[in-house]
Write a protein that holds these residues in place. Structure first.
Motif, short mmCIF file in Angstrom:
data_model
loop_
_atom_site.label_atom_id
_atom_site.label_comp_id
_atom_site.label_asym_id
_atom_site.label_seq_id
_atom_site.Cartn_x
_atom_site.Cartn_y
_atom_site.Cartn_z
N ARG A 238 0.76 -1.19 -0.02
CA ARG A 238 0.21 -0.08 0.03
C ARG A 238 0.85 1.42 0.12
O ARG A 238 0.75 2.16 -0.59
N HIS A 239 1.89 1.14 0.95
CA HIS A 239 2.58 2.57 0.84
C HIS A 239 3.79 2.53 0.04
O HIS A 239 4.59 1.64 -0.07
N PRO A 240 4.28 3.72 -0.53
CA PRO A 240 5.34 3.71 -1.45
C PRO A 240 6.62 3.52 -0.63
O PRO A 240 7.56 3.02 -1.35
N GLY A 270 3.53 17.53 7.80
CA GLY A 270 2.85 16.29 7.02
C GLY A 270 3.50 14.97 7.09
O GLY A 270 4.10 14.86 8.18
N CYS A 271 3.39 14.38 5.81
CA CYS A 271 3.87 12.93 5.84
C CYS A 271 5.50 13.08 5.98
O CYS A 271 6.27 13.70 5.21
N PRO A 272 6.14 12.22 6.88
CA PRO A 272 7.43 12.24 7.13
C PRO A 272 8.26 11.73 5.67
O PRO A 272 9.45 11.69 5.62
N PHE A 273 7.46 10.92 4.95
CA PHE A 273 8.23 10.45 3.70
C PHE A 273 8.12 11.18 2.39
O PHE A 273 9.01 10.98 1.77
N ASN A 274 7.47 12.57 2.72
CA ASN A 274 6.94 13.39 1.47
C ASN A 274 8.61 13.80 0.80
O ASN A 274 8.49 14.04 -0.33
N SER A 275 9.81 13.88 1.50
CA SER A 275 10.93 14.41 0.77
C SER A 275 11.24 13.44 -0.21
O SER A 275 12.17 13.71 -1.06
N ARG A 276 10.85 11.99 0.11
CA ARG A 276 11.52 11.12 -0.87
C ARG A 276 10.35 10.40 -1.68
O ARG A 276 10.85 9.63 -2.43
N CYS A 277 9.18 11.07 -1.67
CA CYS A 277 8.26 10.27 -2.35
C CYS A 277 7.68 11.07 -3.56
O CYS A 277 7.72 12.17 -4.01
N THR A 278 7.51 10.04 -4.47
CA THR A 278 7.34 10.63 -6.11
C THR A 278 5.57 10.88 -6.23
O THR A 278 5.35 11.49 -7.07
N GLU A 283 -1.44 18.35 0.04
CA GLU A 283 -1.64 17.69 1.58
C GLU A 283 -0.74 16.84 2.12
O GLU A 283 -0.65 17.09 3.32
N CYS A 284 0.05 16.32 1.33
CA CYS A 284 1.06 15.43 1.91
C CYS A 284 2.06 16.47 2.76
O CYS A 284 2.68 15.92 3.62
N VAL A 285 2.33 17.70 2.28
CA VAL A 285 3.25 18.70 3.10
C VAL A 285 2.51 19.19 4.28
O VAL A 285 3.24 19.74 4.96
N ARG A 300 -0.82 4.60 6.04
CA ARG A 300 -1.01 5.88 6.36
C ARG A 300 -0.45 6.88 5.28
O ARG A 300 0.67 7.03 5.26
N CYS A 301 -1.27 7.00 4.05
CA CYS A 301 -0.93 7.47 3.18
C CYS A 301 -2.20 8.28 2.36
O CYS A 301 -3.25 7.40 2.23
N TYR A 302 -2.08 9.46 1.87
CA TYR A 302 -3.21 9.98 1.19
C TYR A 302 -3.63 9.20 -0.20
O TYR A 302 -4.75 9.02 -0.28
N HIS A 303 -2.67 8.71 -0.91
CA HIS A 303 -2.92 8.18 -2.28
C HIS A 303 -2.77 6.72 -2.12
O HIS A 303 -2.85 6.31 -3.35
N ALA A 304 -2.71 5.92 -1.10
CA ALA A 304 -2.70 4.60 -1.30
C ALA A 304 -3.91 4.00 -1.67
O ALA A 304 -5.09 4.47 -1.28
S1 SF4 Z 1 1.91 10.12 -1.18
FE1 SF4 Z 1 1.82 11.73 0.17
S2 SF4 Z 1 1.16 10.59 2.03
FE2 SF4 Z 1 1.44 9.07 0.90
S3 SF4 Z 1 3.61 8.41 1.31
FE3 SF4 Z 1 3.89 9.93 -0.29
S4 SF4 Z 1 4.00 11.85 0.67
FE4 SF4 Z 1 3.27 10.44 2.16
#
Ligand code: SF4
Ligand SMILES: Nc1ncnc2c1ncn2[C@@H]1O[C@H](COP(=O)(O)OP(=O)(O)OP(=O)(O)O)[C@@H](O)[C@H]1O
Ligand SMILES: [Mg+2]
Lengths: 305, 330
Positions: A238-240, A270-278, A283-285, A300-304
């Motif tokens: 589910r999660h990137p 925001g999401c702690p992964f956002n700096s590495r997420c494509t 909203e993630c920020v 725990r992801c907006y786009h999963a």
């Molecule tokens: S899509 Fe957004 S919420 Fe999901 S992991 Fe990437 S930065 Fe986080």
């Protein structure tokens, strides 16, 4: 068996000029384990895995602040219950032989976990079960081989009649044979009805024995999935970040992602992964996503999806 | 249990100290024979004006002071090998005899101080570590740090002034009451005279062991094995006894043995303040009055004494700590 709800752990640190600062190292964390299940907690170094284990056992350092609830057997696991249960019903398997008293024979160290009855006899029986002969009783920790040490530590957890076992990195830097043997022991205990929380930073280990896997990132759970979802190109994940972990494995694409995880999450960032997420969007920020159910798992992801 | 490598180690240590003692002989002889004190003058003392040049020469000849240094050194070396270590000029008996007598008196003093400061310091260290950060800890730490820099003679004088002179609880020095025949001196007399100097030595002696034990126990309490023991349900005093003491006792005992040099140094000063007739006092006398053979004898003896302490510390570690007790594995 064990349920951890909205657990947060923070430390107070003193900065220059006596200014206090609280650093939240675990935020809003949720996990659940049932009887006979092995839940693996996977996360890289500093993601808060050990602290979770210490919180369950009630051995957090004095300067740690904890909030949230831990339920054991349906009732809240208070400090008083923790004191009563740890060492017998709730057992801890530490990372290495360094957690044994260096100046005490291992036999008598293991006996200290036996609360009632013929201590010596019980300890011997457990040692026999893990093929530790009677000479082992009077050895000091430094005299144990890697494999023996693992078995002593497992024996020490089992001897008190554990129903919940928290194993924090039980197989670091060991020979693959010893790793498999130790994981085999854990699987066997789970099959007998133990609930096991297996903490590791190695997703390979986790996939070997666990029933489900919780992925930690900067002190939050970002995904909890059944092991069966870890397959193919990670399409069912589910999660990137989980997908990235899966695809970084040597047997898959061997394709690691860049960057580091933040050591703790900053509020309102925001999401702690956002700096590495494509897949990052606006909203993630701005706001940390809530954990939600997606296809027999949690994420725990907006786009999963 | 004890294997050859253990003996080899001891042998090496002994060889090393022998060569050290040899070097010490040369250096101290050289230093003492170049000291500005004229031994003849120091020997004769205040009567110098009444002693003619001829008599002086005779005195010098009697003690062999007229011979060239190299010859004197060889003569002295011979007496060392013979075992009497020469004749003390101020006590007029063999140096070995003087040292033996004086050392027995010092041994009582140092022994009491050694045991007392060891036990007290150990307990203080444990209390401080258990209450790390509390006011009790701060007091113990402050006390130890202050004491570590307090001169022994100053403390001795203070005790003497307050407890002996002001309150009259203890005699003002000496090893036995003045004016009493040697046969009539009771054990109570001796104890009465030893308390103050022993107390002086103990009060400063606790500092080192207390600070060391405190730090060691704090480290142990933060160790992984204490965390694990707590995770296994151990707690409180039992935890301290089972895992704490086990891991701090050995370093404390060895530290106590290894600190004999400080004890010896302290006793030289304390004995001087309390005019206690021990080896320390003899050292000062020998130095001031140019008693070359005695001074050299004491230098060698004290070096041997300190070395023995260190050797015992090493041996205890090797014999007791399972991690060092080689050859004992399965
Ligand atoms: S899509 Fe957004 S919420 Fe999901 S992991 Fe990437 S930065 Fe986080
Ligand atoms: N006593 C403490 N005071 C302040 N911060 C702490 C303390 N203990 C742990 N932390 C912080 O909490 C975070 C999580 O630590 P933890 O030991 O749980 O990580 P971990 O996931 O077990 O890592 P590893 O895989 O290296 O064992 C780390 O960033 C660490 O710096
Ligand atoms: Mg850890």
């Amino acid at each position: 068996m064990l349920e951890v709800n909205n657990l947060s752990i923070s430390f107070i640190q003193y900065e220059k000029g006596l200014k206090q600062k609280t650093i939240q190292v675990i935020s809003d964390l949720n996990i659940k384990i049932s009887k006979g299940e092995i839940l693996a907690i996977v996360g890289s170094s500093g993601s808060g895995k050990s602290l979770l284990a210490h919180a369950i056992l009630g051995i957090l350092p004095k300067n740690a602040l904890m909030s949230g609830t831990i339920l054991y057997d349906g009732r809240e696991l208070t400090t008083k219950r923790q004191k009563k249960l740890r060492g017998n019903e709730i057992a801890f398997i530490p990372q290495s032989v360094n957690f044994l008293d260096p100046l005490m024979k291992v036999g008598s160290q293991v006996r200290s976990s036996v609360s009632a009855g013929e201590k010596k006899e019980k300890q011997r029986k457990i040692f026999d079960r893990y093929s530790l002969d009677s000479r082992t009783d009077s050895l000091f920790p430094f005299q144990l081989s890697g494999g023996m040490a693992r078995r002593v530590l497992v024996a020490s957890a089992v001897v008190g009649g554990a129903k919940l076992i928290v194993a924090d990195e039980p197989t670091p830097g060991l020979h693959p044979e010893v790793v498999n043997e130790t994981l085999g022991h854990l699987r066997e205990l789970a099959n007998q009805g133990c609930a096991i929380l297996l903490i590791t930073h190695d997703i390979g280990t986790a996939l070997n024995v666990a029933d489900s896997i919780a992925v930690f990132y900067s002190g939050i759970t970002i995904e909890i999935s059944p092991v069966s979802d870890f397959s193919g190109k990670g399409e069912s994940l589910r999660h990137p970040y989980t997908k990235a972990l899966w695809n970084a494995l040597p047997q898959n694409d061997f394709n690691p992602i860049d960057g580091f995880q933040p050591s703790h999450i900053e509020q309102h960032s925001g999401c702690p992964f956002n700096s590495r997420c494509t897949f990052k969007s606006s909203e993630c920020v701005s706001k940390l996503p809530l954990i939600r159910d997606v296809r027999f798992g949690k994420v725990r992801c907006y786009h999963a999806t | 249990m004890i294997n050859t490598s253990f003996f080899k180690l001891i042998l090496m240590k002994i060889l090393r100290v022998l060569s050290l003692l040899m070097a010490l002989c040369f250096i101290s002889f050289f230093l003492v024979s170049h000291s500005p004190i004229d031994p003849v003058q120091a020997y004769v003392g205040a009567d110098m004006t009444r002693v003619g040049a001829e008599q002086r020469d005779q005195i010098a000849k009697h003690w062999g002071l007229d011979k060239p240094p190299v010859e004197r050194f060889l003569l002295w070396g011979k007496s060392i090998l013979k075992g009497d270590m020469g004749t003390s000029m101020i006590y007029r008996s063999p140096v070995s005899e003087v040292i033996k007598q004086r050392f027995l008196a010092s041994l009582a003093l140092m022994g009491i101080a050694w045991i007392l400061s060891g036990i007290l310091g150990f307990i203080m260290g444990i209390i401080a570590a258990m209450m790390n950060g509390s006011w009790i800890d701060k007091i113990i730490k402050w006390y130890s740090l202050t004491l570590a820099s307090t001169p022994t003679f100053w403390l001795g004088l203070l005790l003497l002034m307050v407890l002996s002179v002001k309150f009259g609880w203890f005699p003002i020095g000496m090893g036995v009451p003045a004016g009493v025949l040697a046969e009539e001196v009771t054990l109570a007399n001796r104890i009465n005279h030893i308390i103050l100097p022993a107390l002086t030595l103990s009060i400063t002696g606790v500092a080192n062991i207390a600070l060391h034990t405190r730090q060691k126990l704090i480290d142990v309490l933060e160790s992984d094995y204490i965390l694990y023991a707590r995770a296994k349900g151990e707690s409180g005093f039992k935890l301290l006894l089972r895992h704490g003491l086990r891991n701090i006792a050995l370093p404390a005992v060895t530290l106590q043995f290894a600190s004999l040099s400080e004890l010896f140094g302290g006793s030289v000063l304390a004995e001087q303040v309390f005019s206690y007739p021990g080896l320390g006092q003899a050292t000062v006398q020998a130095g001031l009055r140019g008693d070359l053979p005695l001074l050299l004898g004491i230098v060698l003896f004290s070096a041997l004494f300190v070395f023995s302490g260190n050797l015992i510390a090493d041996i205890i570690y090797k014999l007791v700590d399972p991690r060092l007790k080689e050859g004992k594995s399965i």
